[in-house]
Design a protein around this motif. Structure first.
Motif, PDB file in Angstrom:
ATOM      1  N   ALA A  12     -35.719  27.475 -49.807  1.00 41.79           N
ATOM      2  CA  ALA A  12     -36.155  26.243 -48.660  1.00 41.79           C
ATOM      3  C   ALA A  12     -37.118  26.369 -48.198  1.00 41.79           C
ATOM      4  O   ALA A  12     -38.290  25.405 -48.131  1.00 41.79           O
ATOM      5  CB  ALA A  12     -34.893  26.489 -47.621  1.00 41.79           C
ATOM      6  N   ARG A  13     -37.555  27.569 -48.086  1.00 40.08           N
ATOM      7  CA  ARG A  13     -39.342  27.511 -47.727  1.00 40.08           C
ATOM      8  C   ARG A  13     -40.213  27.057 -48.893  1.00 40.08           C
ATOM      9  O   ARG A  13     -41.290  26.258 -48.352  1.00 40.08           O
ATOM     10  CB  ARG A  13     -39.673  28.779 -47.437  1.00 40.08           C
ATOM     11  N   ALA A  14     -40.019  27.171 -50.530  1.00 41.84           N
ATOM     12  CA  ALA A  14     -40.473  27.050 -50.844  1.00 41.84           C
ATOM     13  C   ALA A  14     -40.671  25.183 -51.651  1.00 41.84           C
ATOM     14  O   ALA A  14     -42.034  24.797 -51.051  1.00 41.84           O
ATOM     15  CB  ALA A  14     -40.550  27.795 -52.520  1.00 41.84           C
ATOM     16  N   LEU A  15     -39.571  24.969 -51.349  1.00 38.05           N
ATOM     17  CA  LEU A  15     -39.608  23.524 -51.039  1.00 38.05           C
ATOM     18  C   LEU A  15     -39.931  22.465 -49.859  1.00 38.05           C
ATOM     19  O   LEU A  15     -41.330  21.630 -50.551  1.00 38.05           O
ATOM     20  CB  LEU A  15     -38.002  22.838 -50.773  1.00 38.05           C
ATOM     21  N   ALA A  16     -39.729  22.992 -48.535  1.00 33.30           N
ATOM     22  CA  ALA A  16     -40.828  22.591 -47.549  1.00 33.30           C
ATOM     23  C   ALA A  16     -42.332  22.472 -47.479  1.00 33.30           C
ATOM     24  O   ALA A  16     -42.959  21.078 -47.663  1.00 33.30           O
ATOM     25  CB  ALA A  16     -40.805  23.358 -46.662  1.00 33.30           C
ATOM     26  N   ALA A  17     -42.827  23.626 -48.311  1.00 30.72           N
ATOM     27  CA  ALA A  17     -44.308  23.729 -48.442  1.00 30.72           C
ATOM     28  C   ALA A  17     -44.734  22.826 -50.068  1.00 30.72           C
ATOM     29  O   ALA A  17     -46.010  22.752 -49.204  1.00 30.72           O
ATOM     30  CB  ALA A  17     -44.616  25.042 -48.976  1.00 30.72           C
ATOM     31  N   GLN A  18     -43.764  22.802 -50.788  1.00 29.32           N
ATOM     32  CA  GLN A  18     -44.570  22.300 -51.978  1.00 29.32           C
ATOM     33  C   GLN A  18     -44.287  20.618 -51.095  1.00 29.32           C
ATOM     34  O   GLN A  18     -44.875  20.045 -51.351  1.00 29.32           O
ATOM     35  CB  GLN A  18     -43.386  21.926 -53.194  1.00 29.32           C
ATOM     36  N   LEU A  19     -43.193  20.176 -50.493  1.00 26.45           N
ATOM     37  CA  LEU A  19     -43.127  18.252 -50.030  1.00 26.45           C
ATOM     38  C   LEU A  19     -44.582  18.524 -49.386  1.00 26.45           C
ATOM     39  O   LEU A  19     -44.765  17.584 -49.067  1.00 26.45           O
ATOM     40  CB  LEU A  19     -41.631  18.342 -49.167  1.00 26.45           C
ATOM     41  N   HIS A  20     -44.675  19.331 -48.205  1.00 29.22           N
ATOM     42  CA  HIS A  20     -45.621  19.391 -47.508  1.00 29.22           C
ATOM     43  C   HIS A  20     -47.019  18.937 -48.081  1.00 29.22           C
ATOM     44  O   HIS A  20     -47.236  17.977 -47.634  1.00 29.22           O
ATOM     45  CB  HIS A  20     -45.622  20.445 -46.474  1.00 29.22           C
ATOM     46  N   GLU A  21     -46.674  19.695 -48.950  1.00 30.46           N
ATOM     47  CA  GLU A  21     -48.549  18.967 -49.590  1.00 30.46           C
ATOM     48  C   GLU A  21     -48.084  18.078 -50.225  1.00 30.46           C
ATOM     49  O   GLU A  21     -49.239  17.397 -50.635  1.00 30.46           O
ATOM     50  CB  GLU A  21     -48.262  20.265 -50.826  1.00 30.46           C
ATOM     51  N   HIS A  22     -47.065  17.617 -50.835  1.00 29.70           N
ATOM     52  CA  HIS A  22     -47.566  16.048 -51.140  1.00 29.70           C
ATOM     53  C   HIS A  22     -47.379  15.157 -49.950  1.00 29.70           C
ATOM     54  O   HIS A  22     -47.307  14.245 -50.509  1.00 29.70           O
ATOM     55  CB  HIS A  22     -46.221  16.363 -51.874  1.00 29.70           C
ATOM     56  N   GLY A  23     -47.932  15.366 -49.049  1.00 23.95           N
ATOM     57  CA  GLY A  23     -47.695  14.770 -47.937  1.00 23.95           C
ATOM     58  C   GLY A  23     -45.881  14.004 -47.987  1.00 23.95           C
ATOM     59  O   GLY A  23     -45.987  12.920 -46.602  1.00 23.95           O
ATOM     60  N   ALA A  24     -45.232  14.911 -47.709  1.00 20.52           N
ATOM     61  CA  ALA A  24     -43.810  13.968 -47.593  1.00 20.52           C
ATOM     62  C   ALA A  24     -43.789  14.135 -46.199  1.00 20.52           C
ATOM     63  O   ALA A  24     -44.056  15.763 -45.580  1.00 20.52           O
ATOM     64  CB  ALA A  24     -43.025  14.591 -48.290  1.00 20.52           C
TER      65      ALA A  24
END
Length: 242
Positions: A12-24
């Motif tokens: 979940a933390r890895a997913l949130a980090a990657q989505l955040h990097e994509h501007g979501a």
């Protein structure tokens, strides 16, 4: 539009980090059962939603475009609530599920359907148990007065607890040499665990195999059927295309 990520797992933390990097826009929801959780990037909310109705209302109010259920494999209540709320609010739902552990050559695994069955089977496997099933559900083992338990969990557990026990507060990841030393130092002769999967706590299984110990593994509870992936990158692509 918001992506709701359920769970405080590493995935979940890895997913949130990657989505955040994509501007979501990401909101991560944690159950609040751990006193000092590792927090993901982005917005975080802690605590329940108030069942299916409360979660449905929250999804509509925050204009959630997608839900990724990345909760622990044994967090069955929120998984079920998310399934029904997603359907009610017409929001797509993806389950990000880490694969379960599989026994290998040399393993002495015994499976139990739940903690109650594990407690019933355990006395036939050993007398000094390394109990790593988490602090929720320890009451299932409270009546096993003939056994001694090393109970490892992140936060202090509440009663009822087994009469003969030691509590070890620790958080993974763990290393095989340390797990082996812990098991031999406490005279452990059986390991009890849930089929949590992942790499954070797998070292105990390797140590048990090397030492020839029996391992009592609690099976995962059933989950509602939905779209599923084991890969964070696939979950990112899915969420960004909703």
């Amino acid at each position: 539009m918001t992506v709701l990520v359920l769970g405080g797992t590493a995935e979940a933390r890895a997913l949130a980090a990657q989505l955040h990097e994509h501007g979501a826009a990401v909101v991560s929801s944690l159950a609040g059962r751990v006193a000092q959780p590792r927090l993901p990037v982005g917005d975080v909310r802690v605590g329940g939603f108030g069942g299916v109705e409360g979660l449905t209302a929250w999804l509509r109010e925050h204009e959630v475009r997608a839900i990724v259920d990345a909760t622990h494999p044994f967090a069955e209540r929120i998984a079920t609530n998310a399934f029904h709320a997603a359907h009610a609010a017409d929001v797509p739902l993806l389950r990000l599920a880490r694969p379960g552990w599989q026994p290998g050559a040399g393993d002495r695994w015994h499976w139990a359907a739940d903690l109650a069955e594990a407690a019933a089977v355990l006395p036939g496997l050993g007398t000094r148990a390394f109990l790593t099933s988490g602090r929720q559900g320890l009451a299932a083992f409270a009546g096993l007065d003939a056994l001694w338990f090393l109970i490892r969990c992140v936060d202090p557990p509440g009663p009822p607890l087994p009469r003969h026990h030691e509590v070890l507060l620790a958080r993974g990841p763990y290393e095989v040499p340390a797990e082996r030393d812990l098991i031999t130092g406490r005279g452990i002769d059986v390991l009890v665990t849930k089929d949590s999967g992942g790499t954070m706590t797998v070292a105990k299984l390797t140590a048990a195999r090397e030492l020839g110990l029996p391992v009592l593994v609690v099976r995962r509870p059933p989950r509602p059927s939905t779209t599923e992936t084991a890969e964070v990158t696939e979950a990112v692509k899915w969420a960004l295309n909703r």
